[in-house]
Design a protein around this motif. Structure first.
Motif, PDB file in Angstrom:
ATOM      1  N   LYS A 191       0.836  -1.201   0.000  1.00  0.00           N
ATOM      2  CA  LYS A 191       0.000   0.000   0.000  1.00  0.00           C
ATOM      3  C   LYS A 191       0.871   1.251   0.000  1.00  0.00           C
ATOM      4  CE  LYS A 191      -3.615  -2.443   2.537  1.00  0.00           C
ATOM      5  NZ  LYS A 191      -4.463  -2.485   3.744  1.00  0.00           N
ATOM      6  N   VAL A 192       0.568   2.152  -0.922  1.00  0.00           N
ATOM      7  CA  VAL A 192       1.270   3.439  -0.960  1.00  0.00           C
ATOM      8  C   VAL A 192       0.236   4.540  -0.759  1.00  0.00           C
ATOM      9  CG1 VAL A 192       3.124   2.583  -2.431  1.00  0.00           C
ATOM     10  CG2 VAL A 192       1.109   3.606  -3.478  1.00  0.00           C
ATOM     11  N   PRO A 193       0.659   5.686  -0.245  1.00  0.00           N
ATOM     12  CA  PRO A 193      -0.304   6.742   0.068  1.00  0.00           C
ATOM     13  C   PRO A 193      -0.639   7.628  -1.131  1.00  0.00           C
ATOM     14  CG  PRO A 193       1.880   7.398   0.791  1.00  0.00           C
ATOM     15  CD  PRO A 193       2.023   6.004   0.246  1.00  0.00           C
ATOM     16  N   ARG A 194      -1.673   8.399  -0.952  1.00  0.00           N
ATOM     17  CA  ARG A 194      -2.032   9.482  -1.878  1.00  0.00           C
ATOM     18  C   ARG A 194      -1.809  10.811  -1.157  1.00  0.00           C
ATOM     19  NH1 ARG A 194      -5.382   7.951  -6.273  1.00  0.00           N
ATOM     20  NH2 ARG A 194      -5.821   5.713  -6.260  1.00  0.00           N
ATOM     21  N   HIS A 195      -1.510  11.845  -1.920  1.00  0.00           N
ATOM     22  CA  HIS A 195      -1.363  13.170  -1.329  1.00  0.00           C
ATOM     23  C   HIS A 195      -2.717  13.632  -0.806  1.00  0.00           C
ATOM     24  CE1 HIS A 195       2.779  13.579  -2.566  1.00  0.00           C
ATOM     25  NE2 HIS A 195       2.453  13.209  -3.783  1.00  0.00           N
ATOM     26  N   ASP A 196      -2.746  14.152   0.389  1.00  0.00           N
ATOM     27  CA  ASP A 196      -3.991  14.410   1.101  1.00  0.00           C
ATOM     28  C   ASP A 196      -4.818  15.536   0.488  1.00  0.00           C
ATOM     29  OD1 ASP A 196      -5.502  13.395   3.323  1.00  0.00           O
ATOM     30  OD2 ASP A 196      -5.251  15.353   4.263  1.00  0.00           O
ATOM     31  N   GLN A 197      -4.197  16.436  -0.253  1.00  0.00           N
ATOM     32  CA  GLN A 197      -4.936  17.578  -0.784  1.00  0.00           C
ATOM     33  C   GLN A 197      -5.649  17.287  -2.112  1.00  0.00           C
ATOM     34  OE1 GLN A 197      -5.427  20.498   0.980  1.00  0.00           O
ATOM     35  NE2 GLN A 197      -4.479  19.177   2.533  1.00  0.00           N
ATOM     36  N   ASN A 198      -5.014  16.464  -2.964  1.00  0.00           N
ATOM     37  CA  ASN A 198      -5.609  16.202  -4.278  1.00  0.00           C
ATOM     38  C   ASN A 198      -5.738  14.712  -4.601  1.00  0.00           C
ATOM     39  OD1 ASN A 198      -2.959  15.485  -4.736  1.00  0.00           O
ATOM     40  ND2 ASN A 198      -2.562  17.075  -6.278  1.00  0.00           N
ATOM     41  N   PHE A 199      -5.277  13.869  -3.676  1.00  0.00           N
ATOM     42  CA  PHE A 199      -5.354  12.412  -3.800  1.00  0.00           C
ATOM     43  C   PHE A 199      -4.553  11.850  -4.968  1.00  0.00           C
ATOM     44  CE2 PHE A 199      -9.354  13.662  -1.638  1.00  0.00           C
ATOM     45  CZ  PHE A 199      -9.011  13.166  -0.389  1.00  0.00           C
ATOM     46  N   GLN A 200      -3.599  12.624  -5.459  1.00  0.00           N
ATOM     47  CA  GLN A 200      -2.664  12.072  -6.432  1.00  0.00           C
ATOM     48  C   GLN A 200      -1.819  11.010  -5.738  1.00  0.00           C
ATOM     49  OE1 GLN A 200      -0.190  14.858  -8.656  1.00  0.00           O
ATOM     50  NE2 GLN A 200       1.495  13.384  -8.718  1.00  0.00           N
ATOM     51  N   ILE A 201      -1.480   9.961  -6.461  1.00  0.00           N
ATOM     52  CA  ILE A 201      -0.627   8.906  -5.916  1.00  0.00           C
ATOM     53  C   ILE A 201       0.737   9.489  -5.579  1.00  0.00           C
ATOM     54  CG2 ILE A 201       0.479   6.689  -6.427  1.00  0.00           C
ATOM     55  CD1 ILE A 201      -1.818   6.248  -8.485  1.00  0.00           C
ATOM     56  N   ASP A 202       1.269   9.108  -4.452  1.00  0.00           N
ATOM     57  CA  ASP A 202       2.638   9.487  -4.095  1.00  0.00           C
ATOM     58  C   ASP A 202       3.574   8.677  -4.995  1.00  0.00           C
ATOM     59  OD1 ASP A 202       5.197   9.758  -2.978  1.00  0.00           O
ATOM     60  OD2 ASP A 202       4.409   9.978  -0.948  1.00  0.00           O
ATOM     61  N   LEU A 203       3.943   9.260  -6.114  1.00  0.00           N
ATOM     62  CA  LEU A 203       4.697   8.523  -7.135  1.00  0.00           C
ATOM     63  C   LEU A 203       6.082   8.122  -6.656  1.00  0.00           C
ATOM     64  CD1 LEU A 203       3.631  10.469 -10.353  1.00  0.00           C
ATOM     65  CD2 LEU A 203       2.743   8.306  -9.477  1.00  0.00           C
ATOM     66  N   ALA A 204       6.691   8.942  -5.819  1.00  0.00           N
ATOM     67  CA  ALA A 204       8.002   8.574  -5.276  1.00  0.00           C
ATOM     68  C   ALA A 204       7.881   7.332  -4.405  1.00  0.00           C
ATOM     69  CB  ALA A 204       8.587   9.732  -4.476  1.00  0.00           C
ATOM     70  N   ALA A 205       6.838   7.275  -3.575  1.00  0.00           N
ATOM     71  CA  ALA A 205       6.613   6.106  -2.730  1.00  0.00           C
ATOM     72  C   ALA A 205       6.269   4.883  -3.571  1.00  0.00           C
ATOM     73  CB  ALA A 205       5.502   6.395  -1.724  1.00  0.00           C
TER      74      ALA A 205
END
Length: 356
Positions: free
Chosen positions: A133-147
């Motif tokens: 499981k990788v996170p999404r950015h909390d403001q726009n829910f874009q996938i944390d691509l680095a993670a």
């Protein structure tokens, strides 16, 4: 009895729909499951009933090949997709399970970006497949691509599940995410879940022939209003579809469901006439709920995602008033209902927020 069950199964939680048993309200608005709130039109039900009465032999197994339905779907999808590139499932859930068996079992993990559709996690763990499981950015829910990229380098990721637009957050994959998806190595199966395609009008089907490791899923449960019949489908390169067909259960789709899907394809323009109205109501709800003080995000689906100061309390208060919404992913997923349901939601939400 415990010795008969895999130890990790004991830790799983079953997928459960909201119970109606403890609601005291006399008028219940069920806007928690991303269904279309308007039922199938009478003319459709009448035609389906006639076909069922005149043509379906209950003592015979279903077709099993679904050749005509596959051709109708291929015509609908377009982009050069052929019927041999399509697999039919009893809902998208069955297709996800088959994909996990084909791509991940004894081979690697599946990666998801949370919050997202929970069945990827539930089905994978039921098969003993690791879930990364990788996170999404909390403001726009874009996938944390680095993670996400780091996870691929650290884990044996065999498949990635991407919902487009994502549920529960409603956002489409953006340009940066799409560039990343296009760059993924060919040994990773990329599952692109387009369950809400008809509301979003955005598909990656045109790029499918350039990426033989991609598979796109859709469903009849949403815009076509066939949730009760449980019909999903996937399209991909022939080799992937052939693998899916090998693990698909025989006669997996009941004849009445198969027939309903064919009738929906034959009348798709009439059934989809409701989509613009749902989009219009979605935009109205976005404005009204935002004005009440909720944090609401734009959505490309038939639902909205919102957060308040106490999401659990909001959901419970609405439930007691007769409006069911879904508390998930740290927020509230609200299906766009009929205009009257949406108006009651706005009024009830206002009362709830004022009383908290």
């Amino acid at each position: 009895m415990q010795q008969l069950v895999r130890p990790d199964i004991a830790t799983l939680s079953a997928y459960k729909a909201e119970s109606l048993a403890d609601i005291t309200a006399t008028e219940i608005d069920k806007i928690d499951a991303n269904e279309v709130s308007s039922d199938l039109p009478d003319w459709f039900k009448s035609q389906l009933g006639t076909i069922a009465s005149d043509q379906i032999k209950a003592n015979r197994y279903p077709d099993g090949e679904y050749a005509h339905l596959k051709q109708l779907i291929a015509n609908y999808v377009g982009h050069g997709i052929t019927s041999s590139q399509i697999s039919i499932g009893c809902g998208s859930d069955e297709i996800i399970r088959s994909l996990l068996v084909v791509a991940c079992l004894h081979r690697g993990s599946i990666m998801v970006a949370e919050p997202t559709f929970s069945m990827y996690d539930i089905l994978a763990r039921s098969l003993g497949i690791p879930v990364v499981k990788v996170p999404r950015h909390d403001q726009n829910f874009q996938i944390d691509l680095a993670a996400a990229q780091a996870a691929i380098e650290q884990h044996h990721v065999a498949a990635i599940g991407l919902v487009h637009p994502n549920s529960p957050t409603g956002n489409l994959l953006n340009s940066a995410e799409l560039d990343w998806v296009r760059s993924l190595p060919s040994n990773i199966l990329v599952v692109i879940d387009e369950a809400y395609f008809e509301f979003a009008s955005h598909t990656l089907a045109a790029e499918l022939d350039q990426h033989p490791n991609w598979l796109i899923m859709r469903t009849f449960s949403k815009a076509f209003r066939l949730a009760a019949y449980r019909v999903g489908y996937a399209f991909a390169a022939n080799e992937l579809i052939e693998a899916l067909e090998k693990v698909r259960l025989p006669y997996n789709l009941p004849t009445i469901a198969h027939t309903a899907a064919e009738l929906a394809m034959d009348n798709r323009d009439r059934l989809l006439e409701l989509v613009p109205e749902i989009r219009q109501e979605r935009d109205r709800l976005y404005r009204e709920l935002s004005n009440l003080g909720l944090r609401v995000w734009p959505s490309a689906g038939n639902f909205l995602y919102a957060r308040g100061q106490d999401n659990k309390a909001i959901a419970q208060a609405l439930k007691q008033k007769g409006t069911l919404i879904r508390q998930t992913g740290g927020g509230l997923r609200i299906t766009v209902g009929t205009r009257s349901q949406n108006q009651r939601l706005i009024e009830r939400m206002g009362d709830c927020l004022n009383s908290l």
